[in-house]
Design a protein around this motif. Structure first.
Motif, PDB file in Angstrom:
ATOM      1  N   LEU A 146      10.104  -5.027  -2.875  1.00  0.00           N
ATOM      2  CA  LEU A 146       9.903  -3.617  -3.194  1.00  0.00           C
ATOM      3  C   LEU A 146       9.872  -3.409  -4.709  1.00  0.00           C
ATOM      4  O   LEU A 146       8.945  -2.809  -5.251  1.00  0.00           O
ATOM      5  N   GLU A 147      10.852  -3.925  -5.402  1.00  0.00           N
ATOM      6  CA  GLU A 147      10.933  -3.749  -6.854  1.00  0.00           C
ATOM      7  C   GLU A 147       9.772  -4.453  -7.568  1.00  0.00           C
ATOM      8  O   GLU A 147       9.251  -3.949  -8.559  1.00  0.00           O
ATOM      9  N   PHE A 148       9.355  -5.605  -7.047  1.00  0.00           N
ATOM     10  CA  PHE A 148       8.215  -6.324  -7.626  1.00  0.00           C
ATOM     11  C   PHE A 148       6.956  -5.466  -7.581  1.00  0.00           C
ATOM     12  O   PHE A 148       6.251  -5.327  -8.585  1.00  0.00           O
ATOM     13  N   PHE A 149       6.663  -4.865  -6.416  1.00  0.00           N
ATOM     14  CA  PHE A 149       5.441  -4.080  -6.291  1.00  0.00           C
ATOM     15  C   PHE A 149       5.533  -2.738  -7.020  1.00  0.00           C
ATOM     16  O   PHE A 149       4.521  -2.227  -7.495  1.00  0.00           O
ATOM     17  N   ILE A 150       6.729  -2.175  -7.142  1.00  0.00           N
ATOM     18  CA  ILE A 150       6.892  -0.957  -7.962  1.00  0.00           C
ATOM     19  C   ILE A 150       6.566  -1.293  -9.413  1.00  0.00           C
ATOM     20  O   ILE A 150       5.786  -0.592 -10.067  1.00  0.00           O
ATOM     21  N   ALA A 151       7.160  -2.369  -9.924  1.00  0.00           N
ATOM     22  CA  ALA A 151       6.911  -2.774 -11.321  1.00  0.00           C
ATOM     23  C   ALA A 151       5.456  -3.163 -11.528  1.00  0.00           C
ATOM     24  O   ALA A 151       4.850  -2.805 -12.545  1.00  0.00           O
ATOM     25  N   TRP A 172       0.836  -1.193   0.000  1.00  0.00           N
ATOM     26  CA  TRP A 172       0.000   0.000   0.000  1.00  0.00           C
ATOM     27  C   TRP A 172       0.884   1.261   0.000  1.00  0.00           C
ATOM     28  O   TRP A 172       0.667   2.203  -0.768  1.00  0.00           O
ATOM     29  N   THR A 173       1.938   1.270   0.811  1.00  0.00           N
ATOM     30  CA  THR A 173       2.882   2.385   0.857  1.00  0.00           C
ATOM     31  C   THR A 173       3.640   2.510  -0.465  1.00  0.00           C
ATOM     32  O   THR A 173       3.869   3.618  -0.957  1.00  0.00           O
ATOM     33  N   ILE A 174       4.018   1.381  -1.041  1.00  0.00           N
ATOM     34  CA  ILE A 174       4.715   1.391  -2.333  1.00  0.00           C
ATOM     35  C   ILE A 174       3.804   1.990  -3.406  1.00  0.00           C
ATOM     36  O   ILE A 174       4.249   2.811  -4.218  1.00  0.00           O
ATOM     37  N   TRP A 175       2.531   1.576  -3.434  1.00  0.00           N
ATOM     38  CA  TRP A 175       1.568   2.137  -4.402  1.00  0.00           C
ATOM     39  C   TRP A 175       1.591   3.661  -4.321  1.00  0.00           C
ATOM     40  O   TRP A 175       1.724   4.363  -5.323  1.00  0.00           O
ATOM     41  N   ASN A 176       1.433   4.194  -3.101  1.00  0.00           N
ATOM     42  CA  ASN A 176       1.374   5.635  -2.923  1.00  0.00           C
ATOM     43  C   ASN A 176       2.669   6.317  -3.349  1.00  0.00           C
ATOM     44  O   ASN A 176       2.645   7.384  -3.972  1.00  0.00           O
ATOM     45  N   ALA A 177       3.799   5.721  -3.031  1.00  0.00           N
ATOM     46  CA  ALA A 177       5.087   6.301  -3.422  1.00  0.00           C
ATOM     47  C   ALA A 177       5.224   6.346  -4.945  1.00  0.00           C
ATOM     48  O   ALA A 177       5.705   7.336  -5.505  1.00  0.00           O
ATOM     49  N   VAL A 178       4.786   5.301  -5.625  1.00  0.00           N
ATOM     50  CA  VAL A 178       4.854   5.268  -7.090  1.00  0.00           C
ATOM     51  C   VAL A 178       3.937   6.324  -7.688  1.00  0.00           C
ATOM     52  O   VAL A 178       4.332   7.067  -8.594  1.00  0.00           O
ATOM     53  N   VAL A 179       2.708   6.423  -7.202  1.00  0.00           N
ATOM     54  CA  VAL A 179       1.771   7.431  -7.726  1.00  0.00           C
ATOM     55  C   VAL A 179       2.348   8.822  -7.531  1.00  0.00           C
ATOM     56  O   VAL A 179       2.377   9.631  -8.464  1.00  0.00           O
ATOM     57  N   TYR A 180       2.812   9.095  -6.334  1.00  0.00           N
ATOM     58  CA  TYR A 180       3.344  10.426  -6.061  1.00  0.00           C
ATOM     59  C   TYR A 180       4.570  10.710  -6.928  1.00  0.00           C
ATOM     60  O   TYR A 180       4.692  11.783  -7.519  1.00  0.00           O
ATOM     61  N   HIS A 181       5.472   9.764  -7.032  1.00  0.00           N
ATOM     62  CA  HIS A 181       6.677   9.938  -7.843  1.00  0.00           C
ATOM     63  C   HIS A 181       6.326  10.159  -9.312  1.00  0.00           C
ATOM     64  O   HIS A 181       6.902  11.010  -9.984  1.00  0.00           O
ATOM     65  N   ASP A 182       5.377   9.391  -9.822  1.00  0.00           N
ATOM     66  CA  ASP A 182       5.020   9.507 -11.236  1.00  0.00           C
ATOM     67  C   ASP A 182       4.232  10.779 -11.535  1.00  0.00           C
ATOM     68  O   ASP A 182       4.305  11.306 -12.640  1.00  0.00           O
ATOM     69  N   CYS A 183       3.488  11.285 -10.555  1.00  0.00           N
ATOM     70  CA  CYS A 183       2.746  12.541 -10.741  1.00  0.00           C
ATOM     71  C   CYS A 183       3.663  13.756 -10.619  1.00  0.00           C
ATOM     72  O   CYS A 183       3.452  14.763 -11.286  1.00  0.00           O
ATOM     73  N   TYR A 184       4.665  13.665  -9.759  1.00  0.00           N
ATOM     74  CA  TYR A 184       5.584  14.782  -9.498  1.00  0.00           C
ATOM     75  C   TYR A 184       7.028  14.285  -9.539  1.00  0.00           C
ATOM     76  O   TYR A 184       7.700  14.243  -8.510  1.00  0.00           O
ATOM     77  N   PRO A 185       7.530  13.902 -10.713  1.00  0.00           N
ATOM     78  CA  PRO A 185       8.877  13.323 -10.797  1.00  0.00           C
ATOM     79  C   PRO A 185       9.991  14.281 -10.392  1.00  0.00           C
ATOM     80  O   PRO A 185      11.079  13.840 -10.031  1.00  0.00           O
ATOM     81  N   ASP A 186       9.755  15.588 -10.395  1.00  0.00           N
ATOM     82  CA  ASP A 186      10.788  16.555 -10.047  1.00  0.00           C
ATOM     83  C   ASP A 186      10.785  16.934  -8.574  1.00  0.00           C
ATOM     84  O   ASP A 186      11.563  17.776  -8.154  1.00  0.00           O
ATOM     85  N   ALA A 187       9.924  16.344  -7.811  1.00  0.00           N
ATOM     86  CA  ALA A 187       9.819  16.671  -6.382  1.00  0.00           C
ATOM     87  C   ALA A 187      10.855  15.876  -5.596  1.00  0.00           C
ATOM     88  O   ALA A 187      10.541  14.947  -4.873  1.00  0.00           O
ATOM     89  N   ASP A 188      12.133  16.256  -5.735  1.00  0.00           N
ATOM     90  CA  ASP A 188      13.228  15.533  -5.079  1.00  0.00           C
ATOM     91  C   ASP A 188      13.031  15.430  -3.574  1.00  0.00           C
ATOM     92  O   ASP A 188      13.393  14.436  -2.959  1.00  0.00           O
ATOM     93  N   ARG A 189      12.464  16.463  -3.003  1.00  0.00           N
ATOM     94  CA  ARG A 189      12.276  16.498  -1.562  1.00  0.00           C
ATOM     95  C   ARG A 189      11.415  15.327  -1.084  1.00  0.00           C
ATOM     96  O   ARG A 189      11.514  14.879   0.035  1.00  0.00           O
ATOM     97  N   HIS A 190      10.553  14.842  -1.956  1.00  0.00           N
ATOM     98  CA  HIS A 190       9.644  13.759  -1.579  1.00  0.00           C
ATOM     99  C   HIS A 190       9.894  12.505  -2.421  1.00  0.00           C
ATOM    100  O   HIS A 190       8.957  11.831  -2.793  1.00  0.00           O
ATOM    101  N   ASN A 191      11.150  12.227  -2.738  1.00  0.00           N
ATOM    102  CA  ASN A 191      11.422  11.039  -3.538  1.00  0.00           C
ATOM    103  C   ASN A 191      11.325   9.811  -2.641  1.00  0.00           C
ATOM    104  O   ASN A 191      12.317   9.279  -2.152  1.00  0.00           O
TER     105      ASN A 191
END
Length: 152
Positions: free
Chosen positions: A106-111, A67-86
């Motif tokens: 981790l990599e499995f759920f990101i992919a 669930w945390t990985i899902w959110n991190a991927v969504v946030y990263h993909d929506c705001y790829p330049d937001a280094d502060r929240h990588n």
């Protein structure tokens, strides 16, 4: 907060609550958010069943990771330049190099998120599983839209 059963999103704007309406079917692509989440987590749920998992509390704790990985991927993909929240880089950096299985998970759920669920661009605010009277697992999920503040 956008609930799986609602069509309203509430957010704070200038200190006051503002109600905004959304076409829920368009946001969720016509599929219940709880069904999407359960499908995304299915490999871990299946593994939990095969390992003799009985406690739903144990399952809920276990599923916090994807669930945390899902959110991190969504946030990263929506705001790829937001280094502060990588969050993805932060997650990777916290896993010791010798923890190969955890890094692989981790990599499995990101992919999995990007390849099979990439069209879903919402964040999960809450997700819990419970047992129905017939013994089936039932998922309840709440979602919201990502924002640069990332206070989800």
């Amino acid at each position: 907060m956008l609930l799986a059963r609602d069509t309203l999103l509430t957010k704070l704007k200038g200190g006051a609550r503002e109600m905004m309406t959304f076409d829920m079917a368009a946001l969720t692509l016509g599929k219940p958010v709880s069904a999407v989440l359960q499908e995304y987590m299915e490999p871990l749920i299946t593994e939990w069943h095969h390992a003799g998992g009985k406690s739903v509390d144990e399952l809920n704790k276990l599923l916090e990771t994807p669930w945390t990985i899902w959110n991190a991927v969504v946030y990263h993909d929506c705001y790829p330049d937001a280094d502060r929240h990588n969050l993805l880089a932060d997650m990777r950096s916290r896993i010791p190099a010798e923890s190969v299985e955890i890094l692989a998970l981790l990599e499995f759920f990101i992919a999995r998120k990007r390849q099979q669920f990439g069209e879903y661009r919402y964040l999960f605010r809450e997700c819990t599983f419970r047992r129905a009277r017939n013994g089936d697992l039932v998922c309840r999920a709440e979602v919201c839209l990502p924002s640069k503040k990332f206070d989800a």
